[in-house]
Enzyme design. Structure first.
Site, PDB file in Angstrom:
ATOM      1  N   ASP A 291       5.028 -24.125  20.397  1.00  0.00           N
ATOM      2  CA  ASP A 291       5.720 -25.394  20.212  1.00  0.00           C
ATOM      3  C   ASP A 291       5.301 -26.381  21.299  1.00  0.00           C
ATOM      4  O   ASP A 291       4.122 -26.729  21.389  1.00  0.00           O
ATOM      5  CB  ASP A 291       7.244 -25.146  20.202  1.00  0.00           C
ATOM      6  CG  ASP A 291       8.059 -26.392  19.914  1.00  0.00           C
ATOM      7  OD1 ASP A 291       8.085 -26.832  18.746  1.00  0.00           O
ATOM      8  OD2 ASP A 291       8.646 -26.954  20.855  1.00  0.00           O
TER       9      ASP A 291
ATOM     10  N   HIS B 114       8.128 -19.788  13.628  1.00  0.00           N
ATOM     11  CA  HIS B 114       7.858 -20.685  14.752  1.00  0.00           C
ATOM     12  C   HIS B 114       8.058 -20.008  16.107  1.00  0.00           C
ATOM     13  O   HIS B 114       7.333 -20.283  17.056  1.00  0.00           O
ATOM     14  CB  HIS B 114       8.797 -21.891  14.624  1.00  0.00           C
ATOM     15  CG  HIS B 114       8.475 -23.034  15.505  1.00  0.00           C
ATOM     16  ND1 HIS B 114       7.469 -23.929  15.237  1.00  0.00           N
ATOM     17  CD2 HIS B 114       9.025 -23.460  16.671  1.00  0.00           C
ATOM     18  CE1 HIS B 114       7.419 -24.858  16.185  1.00  0.00           C
ATOM     19  NE2 HIS B 114       8.356 -24.584  17.075  1.00  0.00           N
TER      20      HIS B 114
ATOM     21  N   TYR C 125       9.539 -35.028  24.648  1.00  0.00           N
ATOM     22  CA  TYR C 125       9.544 -35.800  23.400  1.00  0.00           C
ATOM     23  C   TYR C 125       9.403 -37.293  23.656  1.00  0.00           C
ATOM     24  O   TYR C 125       8.735 -37.992  22.895  1.00  0.00           O
ATOM     25  CB  TYR C 125      10.834 -35.517  22.623  1.00  0.00           C
ATOM     26  CG  TYR C 125      10.844 -34.164  21.972  1.00  0.00           C
ATOM     27  CD1 TYR C 125      10.509 -34.006  20.632  1.00  0.00           C
ATOM     28  CD2 TYR C 125      11.174 -33.018  22.706  1.00  0.00           C
ATOM     29  CE1 TYR C 125      10.496 -32.755  20.043  1.00  0.00           C
ATOM     30  CE2 TYR C 125      11.167 -31.772  22.128  1.00  0.00           C
ATOM     31  CZ  TYR C 125      10.819 -31.647  20.794  1.00  0.00           C
ATOM     32  OH  TYR C 125      10.791 -30.398  20.218  1.00  0.00           O
TER      33      TYR C 125
END
Length: 375
Positions: free
Chosen positions: A167, A349, A298
């Site tokens: 990720d 994931h 982010y």
């Protein structure tokens, strides 16, 4: 180990746990909207999880975590937390393991425990759990790669090591291998490299175009979390940092949605990631008040403006189920010394957390192929 690393033990104060229990006991969970979009969370499942968290024996879980030797090292302007599981074999290969969002180092310890023939370093990224955020400047992939490389070489003294990331740390994984090939013996991959936006615009191979078209189509209904974390991080952090039930919903929704589990069956994730492990993730975010700093990649470093350099060191690529249609041609063009390419039959994931035994065997086989373990 360098003197710069000091031993660390988790010891959450009793008053923090009491405050958490009081907040959970006063929880207010809204009913499911009648026409809500599909999600990995529902009112019933959330209430059940909150009840379990209220009764959770944290001290027992804390003892389990503390059974893994942990340390803090000062690297640049951040304090980096990591678990360091040394092998009884002095010449064992070293393996760096990095998490993403919304998980922490704890979710990868089961995988690390299955590798006694490795020196395993499970790091907390800056701003996650017990690692401080960078005190100055943004979180970027090159900066994270430098920090993790310095942990392995300057702090721990490993001249050669293997690396693995998921990720948020997938690009970091690639960058470490591309930037420090003289130190990286090989790269283990479950989240294969994505080209930059500019590179994607130039793709013409049908399977490559189709893969990113699918991802773009799914991002519209499912990508709101990332948009909010990238555009209104502090507002969201104020809500989640004040409500353990809200935090639990935000974290576990993604752990459910992104795992290799049947859609529409939130409880199915617990066959892969037990409830104790889910609650441990929520607890670590809560007691460290790190949900806000976990958003920093982010809104500070999500853009990838330039193509990344290719990886020339040996690579072992194992495509997780949520990217099952990832084109092999992309992997072969980026990982120039691709030793293994396969599509996993199980594991989503959170690959090493969901199928730790399978991924431990793949890490072992990769190391054997590189001559780092006996055949």
């Amino acid at each position: 180990m360098s003197a710069a690393a000091r031993p660390f033990r988790i010891d959450v104060p009793d008053d923090v746990l009491a405050d958490l229990r009081e907040r959970l006991a006063r929880r207010r969970i809204p009913a499911d909207s009648p026409r809500r979009p599909p999600s990995g969370m529902s009112a019933g499942y959330l209430d059940d999880l909150a009840r379990s968290w209220l009764a959770f024996d944290w001290r027992e879980r804390e003892r389990w975590l503390n059974a893994h030797p942990q340390f803090i090292a000062e690297i640049g302007d951040a304090s980096i937390h990591f678990a360091h599981l040394r092998s009884a074999r002095p010449d064992a290969p070293a393996l760096l393991v990095m998490h993403g969002w919304p998980h922490t180092y704890a979710l990868q310890l089961d995988f690390a425990d299955l590798l006694p023939d490795f020196h395993v370093v499970v790091a907390s990224l800056p701003g996650f759990a017990f690692s401080s955020p960078y005190r100055d400047g943004p979180v970027t992939d090159p900066r994270l790669a430098e920090t993790m490389h310095r942990l392995m070489t300057e702090v721990l003294g490993y001249e050669r090591y293997l690396t693995y990331g998921e990720d948020v740390s997938a690009y970091v994984n690639d960058l470490i291998a591309a930037t420090y090939p003289e130190h990286v013996a090989g790269i283990l991959v479950a989240h294969a490299h994505f080209p930059s936006a500019a590179e994607r615009a130039e793709l013409v191979e049908p399977d490559q175009v189709a893969f990113f078209a699918r991802l773009d189509a799914e991002r519209e209904p499912n990508g709101a979390y990332g948009h909010v974390q990238a555009t209104r991080p502090d507002t969201l952090a104020a809500a989640l940092g004040d409500s353990p039930t809200g935090l639990l919903a935000w974290l576990v929704e993604k752990l459910v949605e992104w795992s290799d589990t049947p859609p529409g069956d939130p409880a199915a994730v617990e066959a892969r990631i037990s409830r104790d492990r889910l609650l441990t993730e929520a607890m670590l975010y809560w007691v460290t008040d790190s949900i806000g700093t976990s958003f920093r990649p982010y809104f500070e470093g999500a853009d990838q403006p330039e193509p990344m350099p290719p990886v020339d060191v040996p690579a072992s690529v194992h495509i997780q189920r949520h990217e099952a249609d990832y084109p092999e041609s992309l992997a072969r063009s980026y990982y120039r010394d691709l030793r293994v390419f396969e599509r996993l039959e199980e594991g989503g994931h959170f690959t090493v957390a969901e199928v730790p035994a399978a991924m431990a065997e793949r890490a072992r086989a990769f190391a054997r192929g590189l001559g780092m373990l006996p055949g």
